[in-house]
Design a protein around this motif. Structure first.
Motif, PDB file in Angstrom:
ATOM      1  N   LEU A 105       0.857  -1.182   0.000  1.00 54.10           N
ATOM      2  CA  LEU A 105       0.000   0.000   0.000  1.00 54.10           C
ATOM      3  C   LEU A 105       0.895   1.235   0.000  1.00 54.10           C
ATOM      4  CD1 LEU A 105      -3.003   0.930   0.323  1.00 54.10           C
ATOM      5  CD2 LEU A 105      -2.598   0.953   2.779  1.00 54.10           C
ATOM      6  N   TRP A 106       0.674   2.133  -0.995  1.00 53.75           N
ATOM      7  CA  TRP A 106       1.448   3.364  -1.108  1.00 53.75           C
ATOM      8  C   TRP A 106       0.506   4.550  -1.081  1.00 53.75           C
ATOM      9  CZ3 TRP A 106       2.108  -0.834  -4.361  1.00 53.75           C
ATOM     10  CH2 TRP A 106       3.339  -1.476  -4.320  1.00 53.75           C
ATOM     11  N   ARG A 107       0.884   5.604  -0.370  1.00 52.77           N
ATOM     12  CA  ARG A 107       0.071   6.820  -0.303  1.00 52.77           C
ATOM     13  C   ARG A 107       0.660   7.878  -1.233  1.00 52.77           C
ATOM     14  NH1 ARG A 107      -0.490   9.892   5.271  1.00 52.77           N
ATOM     15  NH2 ARG A 107       1.510  10.673   4.589  1.00 52.77           N
ATOM     16  N   SER A 108      -0.217   8.584  -1.956  1.00 51.33           N
ATOM     17  CA  SER A 108       0.194   9.666  -2.863  1.00 51.33           C
ATOM     18  C   SER A 108      -0.603  10.918  -2.539  1.00 51.33           C
ATOM     19  CB  SER A 108      -0.077   9.271  -4.322  1.00 51.33           C
ATOM     20  OG  SER A 108       0.644   8.124  -4.679  1.00 51.33           O
ATOM     21  N   ASP A 109      -0.052  12.065  -2.896  1.00 51.49           N
ATOM     22  CA  ASP A 109      -0.732  13.331  -2.642  1.00 51.49           C
ATOM     23  C   ASP A 109      -1.758  13.699  -3.701  1.00 51.49           C
ATOM     24  OD1 ASP A 109       0.532  13.859  -0.227  1.00 51.49           O
ATOM     25  OD2 ASP A 109       2.257  14.777  -1.220  1.00 51.49           O
ATOM     26  N   SER A 110      -1.760  12.993  -4.841  1.00 52.20           N
ATOM     27  CA  SER A 110      -2.722  13.312  -5.884  1.00 52.20           C
ATOM     28  C   SER A 110      -3.143  12.047  -6.619  1.00 52.20           C
ATOM     29  CB  SER A 110      -2.130  14.307  -6.889  1.00 52.20           C
ATOM     30  OG  SER A 110      -1.139  13.678  -7.678  1.00 52.20           O
ATOM     31  N   ARG A 111      -4.284  12.131  -7.276  1.00 56.60           N
ATOM     32  CA  ARG A 111      -4.770  11.010  -8.080  1.00 56.60           C
ATOM     33  C   ARG A 111      -3.820  10.736  -9.235  1.00 56.60           C
ATOM     34  NH1 ARG A 111      -9.807   8.509  -8.728  1.00 56.60           N
ATOM     35  NH2 ARG A 111      -9.873   7.346 -10.676  1.00 56.60           N
ATOM     36  N   ALA A 112      -3.278  11.800  -9.807  1.00 52.71           N
ATOM     37  CA  ALA A 112      -2.356  11.642 -10.935  1.00 52.71           C
ATOM     38  C   ALA A 112      -1.133  10.815 -10.539  1.00 52.71           C
ATOM     39  CB  ALA A 112      -1.936  13.010 -11.467  1.00 52.71           C
ATOM     40  N   LEU A 113      -0.561  11.107  -9.384  1.00 56.63           N
ATOM     41  CA  LEU A 113       0.607  10.353  -8.924  1.00 56.63           C
ATOM     42  C   LEU A 113       0.241   8.899  -8.624  1.00 56.63           C
ATOM     43  CD1 LEU A 113       2.328  12.963  -6.589  1.00 56.63           C
ATOM     44  CD2 LEU A 113       3.146  12.135  -8.802  1.00 56.63           C
ATOM     45  N   ALA A 114      -0.910   8.690  -8.005  1.00 56.62           N
ATOM     46  CA  ALA A 114      -1.356   7.323  -7.705  1.00 56.62           C
ATOM     47  C   ALA A 114      -1.578   6.544  -8.998  1.00 56.62           C
ATOM     48  CB  ALA A 114      -2.632   7.352  -6.868  1.00 56.62           C
ATOM     49  N   SER A 115      -2.161   7.190  -9.995  1.00 58.54           N
ATOM     50  CA  SER A 115      -2.400   6.533 -11.286  1.00 58.54           C
ATOM     51  C   SER A 115      -1.102   6.215 -12.009  1.00 58.54           C
ATOM     52  CB  SER A 115      -3.278   7.418 -12.175  1.00 58.54           C
ATOM     53  OG  SER A 115      -4.556   7.530 -11.625  1.00 58.54           O
ATOM     54  N   LYS A 116      -0.130   7.118 -11.938  1.00 61.06           N
ATOM     55  CA  LYS A 116       1.174   6.863 -12.562  1.00 61.06           C
ATOM     56  C   LYS A 116       1.856   5.668 -11.910  1.00 61.06           C
ATOM     57  CE  LYS A 116       2.090  11.537 -14.159  1.00 61.06           C
ATOM     58  NZ  LYS A 116       2.901  12.738 -14.023  1.00 61.06           N
ATOM     59  N   LEU A 117       1.793   5.589 -10.588  1.00 60.22           N
ATOM     60  CA  LEU A 117       2.380   4.443  -9.896  1.00 60.22           C
ATOM     61  C   LEU A 117       1.663   3.148 -10.273  1.00 60.22           C
ATOM     62  CD1 LEU A 117       4.312   3.129  -7.918  1.00 60.22           C
ATOM     63  CD2 LEU A 117       2.783   3.827  -6.058  1.00 60.22           C
ATOM     64  N   GLU A 118       0.335   3.196 -10.326  1.00 61.56           N
ATOM     65  CA  GLU A 118      -0.438   2.014 -10.726  1.00 61.56           C
ATOM     66  C   GLU A 118      -0.016   1.551 -12.127  1.00 61.56           C
ATOM     67  OE1 GLU A 118      -5.083   0.612 -11.299  1.00 61.56           O
ATOM     68  OE2 GLU A 118      -4.570   2.723 -11.548  1.00 61.56           O
ATOM     69  N   PHE A 119       0.094   2.489 -13.063  1.00 59.23           N
ATOM     70  CA  PHE A 119       0.519   2.164 -14.424  1.00 59.23           C
ATOM     71  C   PHE A 119       1.910   1.531 -14.426  1.00 59.23           C
ATOM     72  CE2 PHE A 119       2.745   3.277 -18.347  1.00 59.23           C
ATOM     73  CZ  PHE A 119       1.913   2.683 -19.276  1.00 59.23           C
ATOM     74  N   HIS A 120       2.825   2.132 -13.677  1.00 58.19           N
ATOM     75  CA  HIS A 120       4.198   1.615 -13.604  1.00 58.19           C
ATOM     76  C   HIS A 120       4.220   0.187 -13.048  1.00 58.19           C
ATOM     77  CE1 HIS A 120       8.535   1.614 -13.092  1.00 58.19           C
ATOM     78  NE2 HIS A 120       8.355   1.232 -11.848  1.00 58.19           N
ATOM     79  N   LEU A 121       3.442  -0.069 -12.015  1.00 63.95           N
ATOM     80  CA  LEU A 121       3.413  -1.398 -11.411  1.00 63.95           C
ATOM     81  C   LEU A 121       2.817  -2.437 -12.357  1.00 63.95           C
ATOM     82  CD1 LEU A 121       2.214  -0.409  -7.847  1.00 63.95           C
ATOM     83  CD2 LEU A 121       4.474  -1.290  -8.452  1.00 63.95           C
ATOM     84  N   LYS A 122       1.844  -2.031 -13.157  1.00 64.12           N
ATOM     85  CA  LYS A 122       1.176  -2.973 -14.063  1.00 64.12           C
ATOM     86  C   LYS A 122       1.990  -3.264 -15.314  1.00 64.12           C
ATOM     87  CE  LYS A 122      -3.611  -2.234 -12.713  1.00 64.12           C
ATOM     88  NZ  LYS A 122      -4.932  -1.804 -13.166  1.00 64.12           N
ATOM     89  N   THR A 123       2.968  -2.393 -15.633  1.00 65.43           N
ATOM     90  CA  THR A 123       3.748  -2.629 -16.863  1.00 65.43           C
ATOM     91  C   THR A 123       5.068  -3.289 -16.586  1.00 65.43           C
ATOM     92  OG1 THR A 123       4.628  -0.385 -16.764  1.00 65.43           O
ATOM     93  CG2 THR A 123       2.719  -0.757 -18.158  1.00 65.43           C
TER      94      THR A 123
END
Length: 71
Positions: A53-71
């Motif tokens: 579980l990782w916390r981010s300050d914005s939806r954009a950052l959380a989405s970028k991390l999700e994308f990175h983890l999935k690729t």
């Protein structure tokens, strides 16, 4: 300002599911409920627990991390 979380769930078949949310505990309950609010993947694979579980300050950052983890 809402915090966003990127998470990885361990499923019953030992696979991983990655997503984002503002409320990790609520989202885990939704995945486990296997209803219209759960993801198709976790409905068929059986979500069990948080793996990471990782916390981010914005939806954009959380989405970028999700994308990175999935690729």
């Amino acid at each position: 300002m809402a915090k966003f979380y990127t998470y990885m769930l361990r499923c019953a078949d030992n696979s991983l599911y990655t997503g984002i949310t503002t409320d990790p505990e609520r989202r885990l309950c939704e995945h486990k409920a296997k209803n219209e609010k759960s993801a198709k993947y976790t409905s068929s694979h059986g979500a069990e627990k948080f793996e990471c579980l990782w916390r981010s300050d914005s939806r954009a950052l959380a989405s970028k991390l999700e994308f990175h983890l999935k690729t």
